[in-house]
Design a protein around this motif. Structure first.
Motif, PDB file in Angstrom:
ATOM      1  N   ASP A 206       2.616  -8.113   5.256  1.00  0.00           N
ATOM      2  CA  ASP A 206       4.426  -7.896   4.845  1.00  0.00           C
ATOM      3  C   ASP A 206       4.702  -7.000   3.573  1.00  0.00           C
ATOM      4  O   ASP A 206       5.586  -6.231   3.369  1.00  0.00           O
ATOM      5  N   PHE A 207       3.265  -6.345   3.044  1.00  0.00           N
ATOM      6  CA  PHE A 207       3.899  -4.857   2.031  1.00  0.00           C
ATOM      7  C   PHE A 207       3.839  -4.078   2.955  1.00  0.00           C
ATOM      8  O   PHE A 207       5.548  -3.380   2.838  1.00  0.00           O
ATOM      9  N   VAL A 208       3.404  -3.780   4.174  1.00  0.00           N
ATOM     10  CA  VAL A 208       3.229  -2.826   5.198  1.00  0.00           C
ATOM     11  C   VAL A 208       4.996  -3.020   5.794  1.00  0.00           C
ATOM     12  O   VAL A 208       5.776  -1.680   6.003  1.00  0.00           O
ATOM     13  N   ARG A 209       5.534  -4.014   6.513  1.00  0.00           N
ATOM     14  CA  ARG A 209       6.455  -4.405   7.131  1.00  0.00           C
ATOM     15  C   ARG A 209       8.114  -3.893   6.239  1.00  0.00           C
ATOM     16  O   ARG A 209       8.603  -3.254   5.855  1.00  0.00           O
ATOM     17  N   LEU A 210       7.471  -4.344   4.549  1.00  0.00           N
ATOM     18  CA  LEU A 210       8.919  -4.105   3.677  1.00  0.00           C
ATOM     19  C   LEU A 210       9.059  -2.412   3.389  1.00  0.00           C
ATOM     20  O   LEU A 210       9.976  -1.727   3.189  1.00  0.00           O
ATOM     21  N   ALA A 211       7.154  -1.767   3.744  1.00  0.00           N
ATOM     22  CA  ALA A 211       7.487  -0.522   3.386  1.00  0.00           C
ATOM     23  C   ALA A 211       8.430   0.882   4.365  1.00  0.00           C
ATOM     24  O   ALA A 211       8.929   1.098   4.245  1.00  0.00           O
ATOM     25  N   LEU A 212       7.850  -0.184   5.810  1.00  0.00           N
ATOM     26  CA  LEU A 212       8.637   0.015   7.031  1.00  0.00           C
ATOM     27  C   LEU A 212      10.541   0.167   7.188  1.00  0.00           C
ATOM     28  O   LEU A 212      11.260   0.545   7.833  1.00  0.00           O
TER      29      LEU A 212
END
Length: 381
Positions: A206-212
């Motif tokens: 979820d943190f990766v998706r937020l960054a992207l």
């Protein structure tokens, strides 16, 4: 020299009281919408858990029942709620949140505010995503339209060029300075979103998706910044630059994303839920071609079964004809459901492709797909 130009433009932007207040208003409104989205997401998650418990309890209360009866009783499958839906709810309100699973039927999703057949990208209420998609470009336009245009800016530009500074360096320095402001605004949203994910113990993806997701917004806003600086450099009059940029914003950010879904819904219409259910029922009763009634199909099945086993009466069959009829009916209803659901999903995909074709007219359209995709609130999710 680049550092000097960068710092000079950054100081100018920070000294502009209008820019400071507009940036503060944007961040405040966006964070308020984000907090509201988080509260709504938590409420939906709580309701989902309660519904799951109630469904399991109702199932258990059946006691010992016939398997076929239990299959007719059915269960409900509940869609998981993405934590990032607080930032961008996407199609969450239009697709539904649960599907009833029962024997012989394939139900459409329910638990949504609107069950009418509308395009999948209809306008949604104010959210953190819409704050960045709609109002952040206005802030960029108001900040950048006068960087090169207008009497005072033109005089400074002539002095800078006379000192031997290249136009590319001047453009790059100003772009980096204003781009730093964009990065700061997105950083605030990213920090708030990250804290929200951390407090809810979200998994690492979820943190990766937020960054992207924020990378996409960065590219979107930098596109408006490049456009603002380019128009400002081309226009001698600051008024002309502002008018041209606001006209583009009105068309690309408001009109095309609003008109596009309506056009796609007209070109590739989808039925409302009651009409869809009626179409499926008609196909089951009258055959997929509409000219093969159920009783006619059953007569053919009866004749084939007796011919296959060489008998003249149903009672003499070595197998249970009721079982054959059930199996045949299940295949027929499955074919009807598949045909209609395939047609429905095909039209949704066509709507999406038509909107993608309009992307050159509006940078907001591809951003909406990017944002909802990483927030897991698009049609695929």
């Amino acid at each position: 020299m680049l550092t000097t130009i960068f710092l000079h433009q950054l100081r100018q932007a920070l000294r502009d009281e209008r820019v400071r207040w507009l940036a503060f208003a944007l961040v405040l409104a966006g964070l308020t919408a984000l907090l509201s989205g988080l509260a709504r997401q938590q409420r939906l998650a709580t309701e989902r858990e309660e519904a799951i418990r109630a469904d399991a309890e109702a199932w258990s209360r059946q006691g010992v029942v016939d398997p076929h009866g239990a299959a007719h009783f059915g269960r409900t499958a509940f869609k998981p709620i993405s934590l990032l839906s607080a930032l961008d709810p996407g199609l969450l309100d239009h697709i539904g949140s649960m599907v009833r699973l029962e024997a012989h039927k394939q139900n459409v999703a329910s638990g949504r505010p609107s069950d009418a057949g509308t395009a999948l990208t209809a306008f949604v209420p104010f959210t953190a995503a819409s704050a960045l998609q709609i109002f952040a470009p206005v802030l960029i336009i108001l900040t950048g339209f006068g960087v090169f245009s207008g009497g005072g800016a033109r005089q400074i530009l002539r002095l800078e060029l006379a000192s031997g500074v290249s136009p590319r360096l001047l453009l790059l320095g100003r772009f980096l300075a204003l781009g730093t402001g964009i990065a700061a605004v997105l950083g605030v949203f990213g920090l708030a979103g990250g804290v929200g994910l951390w407090r809810t113990q979200a998994p690492a993806p979820d943190f990766v998706r937020l960054a992207l997701l924020l990378v996409g917004y960065g590219a979107y806003l930098l596109t408006f910044l490049a456009l603002a600086l380019g128009i400002s450099a081309l226009c001698v009059s600051a008024r002309s630059a502002l008018a041209g940029l606001l006209a583009f914003w009105l068309a690309a950010v408001l009109l095309v994303p609003r008109i596009g879904p309506s056009v796609s819904a007209q070109v590739f219409p989808v039925p409302s839920v009651p009409v869809f259910a009626n179409q499926v029922s008609e196909s089951i009763d009258d055959g997929l071609d509409g000219h093969d009634p159920r009783h006619t199909r059953m007569d053919r099945l009866r004749a084939r079964a007796m011919a296959q086993y060489g008998v003249t009466r149903i009672e003499d069959l070595p197998v249970n004809f009721g079982g054959l009829a059930l199996e045949y009916g299940e295949a027929a209803t499955t074919a009807a459901y598949r045909q209609h659901f395939d047609a429905l999903f095909t039209n949704y995909e066509r709507q999406s492709r038509l909107l993608q074709a309009l992307s050159p007219l509006s940078p907001r359209l591809p951003l909406q797909g990017w944002s909802a995709g990483f927030a897991e609130t698009d049609f695929a999710a």
